[in-house]
Design a protein around this motif. Sequence first.
Motif, PDB file in Angstrom:
ATOM      1  N   UNK A   1       0.833  -1.204   0.000  1.00 55.07           N
ATOM      2  CA  UNK A   1       0.000   0.000   0.000  1.00 55.07           C
ATOM      3  C   UNK A   1       0.867   1.251   0.000  1.00 55.07           C
ATOM      4  N   UNK A   2       0.543   2.177  -0.891  1.00 54.62           N
ATOM      5  CA  UNK A   2       1.261   3.442  -1.015  1.00 54.62           C
ATOM      6  C   UNK A   2       0.394   4.546  -0.421  1.00 54.62           C
ATOM      7  N   UNK A   3       0.977   5.319   0.477  1.00 54.92           N
ATOM      8  CA  UNK A   3       0.244   6.377   1.170  1.00 54.92           C
ATOM      9  C   UNK A   3      -0.065   7.558   0.255  1.00 54.92           C
ATOM     10  N   UNK A   4      -1.291   8.062   0.375  1.00 57.39           N
ATOM     11  CA  UNK A   4      -1.706   9.281  -0.310  1.00 57.39           C
ATOM     12  C   UNK A   4      -2.307  10.222   0.734  1.00 57.39           C
ATOM     13  N   UNK A   5      -1.719  11.400   0.864  1.00 62.23           N
ATOM     14  CA  UNK A   5      -2.217  12.402   1.806  1.00 62.23           C
ATOM     15  C   UNK A   5      -2.547  13.684   1.048  1.00 62.23           C
ATOM     16  N   UNK A   6      -3.738  14.208   1.260  1.00 57.72           N
ATOM     17  CA  UNK A   6      -4.152  15.462   0.630  1.00 57.72           C
ATOM     18  C   UNK A   6      -4.181  16.550   1.697  1.00 57.72           C
TER      19      UNK A   6
ATOM     20  N   UNK B   1       1.087  14.245   0.111  1.00 62.35           N
ATOM     21  CA  UNK B   1       2.097  13.192  -0.015  1.00 62.35           C
ATOM     22  C   UNK B   1       1.636  12.113  -0.984  1.00 62.35           C
ATOM     23  N   UNK B   2       2.548  11.642  -1.833  1.00 61.69           N
ATOM     24  CA  UNK B   2       2.368  10.392  -2.568  1.00 61.69           C
ATOM     25  C   UNK B   2       3.647   9.586  -2.410  1.00 61.69           C
ATOM     26  N   UNK B   3       3.542   8.451  -1.736  1.00 59.99           N
ATOM     27  CA  UNK B   3       4.708   7.607  -1.493  1.00 59.99           C
ATOM     28  C   UNK B   3       5.797   8.414  -0.791  1.00 59.99           C
ATOM     29  N   UNK B   4       6.984   8.536  -1.406  1.00 59.35           N
ATOM     30  CA  UNK B   4       8.086   9.281  -0.791  1.00 59.35           C
ATOM     31  C   UNK B   4       8.112  10.748  -1.205  1.00 59.35           C
TER      32      UNK B   4
ATOM     33  N   UNK C   1      -9.057  13.643  -3.648  1.00 65.19           N
ATOM     34  CA  UNK C   1      -9.346  14.912  -3.006  1.00 65.19           C
ATOM     35  C   UNK C   1      -9.416  14.753  -1.482  1.00 65.19           C
ATOM     36  N   UNK C   2      -9.217  13.526  -1.019  1.00 63.03           N
ATOM     37  CA  UNK C   2      -9.085  13.234   0.417  1.00 63.03           C
ATOM     38  C   UNK C   2      -8.057  12.128   0.564  1.00 63.03           C
ATOM     39  N   UNK C   3      -7.488  12.016   1.726  1.00 67.06           N
ATOM     40  CA  UNK C   3      -6.372  11.102   1.935  1.00 67.06           C
ATOM     41  C   UNK C   3      -6.792   9.635   1.802  1.00 67.06           C
ATOM     42  N   UNK C   4      -5.856   8.795   1.396  1.00 67.96           N
ATOM     43  CA  UNK C   4      -6.138   7.381   1.227  1.00 67.96           C
ATOM     44  C   UNK C   4      -4.874   6.605   0.900  1.00 67.96           C
ATOM     45  N   UNK C   5      -4.991   5.620  -0.005  1.00 67.44           N
ATOM     46  CA  UNK C   5      -3.849   4.792  -0.385  1.00 67.44           C
ATOM     47  C   UNK C   5      -4.153   4.094  -1.697  1.00 67.44           C
ATOM     48  N   UNK C   6      -3.117   3.480  -2.277  1.00 70.71           N
ATOM     49  CA  UNK C   6      -3.285   2.668  -3.471  1.00 70.71           C
ATOM     50  C   UNK C   6      -2.319   1.493  -3.388  1.00 70.71           C
ATOM     51  N   UNK C   7      -2.802   0.324  -3.822  1.00 71.06           N
ATOM     52  CA  UNK C   7      -1.973  -0.879  -3.886  1.00 71.06           C
ATOM     53  C   UNK C   7      -2.047  -1.439  -5.298  1.00 71.06           C
ATOM     54  N   UNK C   8      -0.881  -1.609  -5.938  1.00 70.08           N
ATOM     55  CA  UNK C   8      -0.819  -2.126  -7.300  1.00 70.08           C
ATOM     56  C   UNK C   8      -0.718  -3.657  -7.293  1.00 70.08           C
TER      57      UNK C   8
END
Length: 333
Positions: free
Chosen positions: A85-90, A111-114, A326-333
């Motif tokens: 899971x890759x972090x996404x912060x808005x 934030x997206x990943x690093x 448009x709100x924080x979450x995550x993504x997993x490939x």
Amino acid sequence: MSLRWAGGKRSSTYTAPTAATAVGIWSTNTQAQSKLGGIWPGSPTPTVDYLVVAGGGGGGCNHAGGGAGGGMRTATSFSVTGGTAITVTVGGGGAGSGAKSAQGASGGSSVFSSITAAGGGGGGCRHDGAFSGKQNGVAGGAGGGGAGEDSPSGTGGAGNTPSTSPSQGASGGSGAGTGVNSAGGGGGGGGSSGQTGATANGSLGSGGNGGNGTASTYADGTTSVYYAGGGGAGCYAGRTVGAGGTGGGGAGGSDVTATPGNTVAVAGTNQLGGGGGGGGANAGVGGNGGDGIVIIRYSDSYPTAASTTGSPTVTTTGGYRIYKWTSSGSITF
């Protein structure tokens, strides 16, 4: 007779290939999992293009500096790893100041990943010398504008703080002037610095314009959208307020007690990371900064992500799969 192994060697004894010994041969379970989404086993790890925009800074109070646009970072060919899971912060926009003792609040980081884009700095406030340093704009992804009239007037906050390459934002403009001829400086934008106040726009006592943001087509693959515009600065009645920078920056305000001419500072635009406008004379309140956004895209030759959180908008167009948060979450490939 001899039979050929999957590995290319010859033997008189046949050995059945397995997923572990034969390149390109998958187990039934692996095939089933691959069809649920995510990277297919054995395929190259994809790269993504990203656009990360932080929240804009809030405008200051009282012929004040404009808030800065949020820091903006964008690049292509960023490597990602499947199964993690890759972090996404808005980042949210900073609040505009409502008191002479406080600068506008800085925006939140995105934030997206690093990759981190720093929030835009808040605008400086005029405080009649009672609160040292508060007239200055705040440093950030882009810098907030300084307030006018404080002997000396406030300086603009530094942009690209912390430093990134390429730069994530420009500096704010300084305030200038005295009495009814004083005005704040515009907040910095993603693409250009905020304008100095007081003599801006060719008129004594006018608020400085916010710096312009930077354009990207990542939202839909074709339309050029500007992000991270700085907020315009505030001034006295009868003077020209600072205009917001292209990319969601809010305009500044003028004297809130004057009639006519009492204009209120405008908030930065959400999802563009725009800076809030600086408040006008007689304790005019600063506008709030706009919320940021995170967008990624990658070739549609790859499947959809295995999972996401934060309810991103997902579209496929122009050869890309595009994910927009448009709100924080995550993504997993």
